[in-house]
Design a protein around this motif. Structure first.
Motif, mmCIF file in Angstrom:
data_model
loop_
_atom_site.group_PDB
_atom_site.id
_atom_site.type_symbol
_atom_site.label_atom_id
_atom_site.label_comp_id
_atom_site.label_asym_id
_atom_site.label_seq_id
_atom_site.Cartn_x
_atom_site.Cartn_y
_atom_site.Cartn_z
ATOM 1 N N GLY A 127 0.864 -1.259 0.012
ATOM 2 C CA GLY A 127 0.097 -0.096 -0.035
ATOM 3 C C GLY A 127 0.751 1.106 0.031
ATOM 4 O O GLY A 127 0.509 2.235 -0.584
ATOM 5 N N THR A 128 2.047 1.387 0.740
ATOM 6 C CA THR A 128 2.775 2.433 0.750
ATOM 7 C C THR A 128 3.595 2.640 -0.681
ATOM 8 O O THR A 128 3.451 3.720 -1.180
ATOM 9 C CB THR A 128 3.749 2.417 1.797
ATOM 10 N N VAL A 129 3.948 1.649 -1.317
ATOM 11 C CA VAL A 129 4.637 1.567 -2.677
ATOM 12 C C VAL A 129 3.618 2.100 -3.452
ATOM 13 O O VAL A 129 3.761 2.978 -4.238
ATOM 14 C CB VAL A 129 5.153 0.322 -3.016
ATOM 15 N N THR A 130 2.211 1.732 -3.336
ATOM 16 C CA THR A 130 1.137 2.285 -4.551
ATOM 17 C C THR A 130 1.089 3.643 -4.198
ATOM 18 O O THR A 130 0.625 4.291 -4.895
ATOM 19 C CB THR A 130 -0.117 1.344 -4.166
ATOM 20 N N ILE A 131 0.834 4.050 -3.027
ATOM 21 C CA ILE A 131 0.401 5.528 -2.651
ATOM 22 C C ILE A 131 1.903 6.115 -3.099
ATOM 23 O O ILE A 131 1.660 7.518 -3.680
ATOM 24 C CB ILE A 131 0.341 5.863 -1.214
ATOM 25 N N LEU A 132 3.108 5.806 -2.771
ATOM 26 C CA LEU A 132 4.182 6.464 -3.284
ATOM 27 C C LEU A 132 4.154 6.639 -4.981
ATOM 28 O O LEU A 132 4.610 7.710 -5.645
ATOM 29 C CB LEU A 132 5.496 5.959 -2.917
ATOM 30 N N LEU A 133 3.874 5.728 -5.768
ATOM 31 C CA LEU A 133 3.626 5.746 -7.041
ATOM 32 C C LEU A 133 2.360 6.584 -7.677
ATOM 33 O O LEU A 133 2.728 7.346 -8.377
ATOM 34 C CB LEU A 133 3.481 4.153 -7.725
ATOM 35 N N MET A 134 1.514 6.568 -6.742
ATOM 36 C CA MET A 134 0.509 7.439 -6.997
ATOM 37 C C MET A 134 0.893 9.024 -6.944
ATOM 38 O O MET A 134 0.334 9.806 -7.709
ATOM 39 C CB MET A 134 -0.778 7.133 -6.044
ATOM 40 N N PHE A 135 1.602 9.182 -5.836
ATOM 41 C CA PHE A 135 2.301 10.803 -5.700
ATOM 42 C C PHE A 135 3.087 10.870 -6.903
ATOM 43 O O PHE A 135 3.123 12.130 -7.347
ATOM 44 C CB PHE A 135 2.818 10.883 -4.381
ATOM 45 N N LEU A 136 4.079 9.944 -7.300
ATOM 46 C CA LEU A 136 4.823 10.284 -8.476
ATOM 47 C C LEU A 136 3.873 10.525 -9.631
ATOM 48 O O LEU A 136 4.108 11.495 -10.420
ATOM 49 C CB LEU A 136 5.782 8.929 -8.652
ATOM 50 N N ALA A 137 2.853 9.564 -10.036
ATOM 51 C CA ALA A 137 2.130 9.956 -11.150
ATOM 52 C C ALA A 137 1.384 11.402 -11.011
ATOM 53 O O ALA A 137 1.107 12.082 -11.884
ATOM 54 C CB ALA A 137 0.871 8.989 -11.174
ATOM 55 N N LEU A 138 1.038 11.596 -9.738
ATOM 56 C CA LEU A 138 0.342 13.025 -9.442
ATOM 57 C C LEU A 138 1.336 14.312 -9.746
ATOM 58 O O LEU A 138 0.840 15.177 -10.341
ATOM 59 C CB LEU A 138 -0.305 13.015 -8.019
ATOM 60 N N SER A 139 2.514 14.121 -9.437
ATOM 61 C CA SER A 139 3.429 15.020 -9.635
ATOM 62 C C SER A 139 3.710 15.477 -11.305
ATOM 63 O O SER A 139 3.794 16.358 -11.574
ATOM 64 C CB SER A 139 4.862 14.598 -9.051
ATOM 65 N N PHE A 140 3.374 14.143 -12.099
ATOM 66 C CA PHE A 140 3.472 14.380 -13.576
ATOM 67 C C PHE A 140 2.153 15.007 -14.009
ATOM 68 O O PHE A 140 2.345 15.626 -15.212
ATOM 69 C CB PHE A 140 3.761 13.018 -14.206
ATOM 70 N N TYR A 141 1.140 14.837 -13.445
ATOM 71 C CA TYR A 141 -0.270 15.111 -13.790
ATOM 72 C C TYR A 141 -0.353 16.937 -13.643
ATOM 73 O O TYR A 141 -0.406 17.533 -14.610
ATOM 74 C CB TYR A 141 -1.369 14.615 -13.109
#
Length: 109
Positions: free
Chosen positions: A95-109
């Motif tokens: 879950g932590t890795v998924t949230i970190l990847l989500m934040f990474l994708a959010l920074s590109f968005y």
């Protein structure tokens, strides 16, 4: 342990992709961000609930309910912390890795 973490993360990312296609009918960045947030937070909350239960926090309340509402004998009663699965670290890491990847994708968005 590292192999299990990689397998869990791979399955989670595949599930996110499939759910984004199912709910949003497309696989774009916004769909990935939305679905990965829901799955990541769900995994973290489930693992935290397992951690709290395993910490014997609810054992007294569960024992009281067993005493009042069930027909169990004294030796058949077990605390809630023994009945809950032991492994809560793997969903927490995933879950932590998924949230970190989500934040990474959010920074590109």
């Amino acid at each position: 342990m590292l192999k299990k973490i990689l397998i869990w993360n791979s399955i989670t990312q595949l599930l996110i992709f499939l759910l984004a296609l199912f709910f949003y009918k497309q696989a774009d960045l916004l769909a990935y961000i939305n679905v990965s947030f829901v799955i990541g937070i769900t995994l973290i909350l489930l693992s935290m609930a397992g951690y709290v239960i395993k910490g014997r926090f609810f054992d007294i309340v569960f024992y009281s309910f067993q005493h009042i509402f069930s027909r169990l004998t004294e030796k058949d009663r077990q605390p809630l912390s023994r009945l809950v699965p032991q492994n809560y670290q793997l969903p927490l890491i995933t879950g932590t890795v998924t949230i970190l990847l989500m934040f990474l994708a959010l920074s590109f968005y």
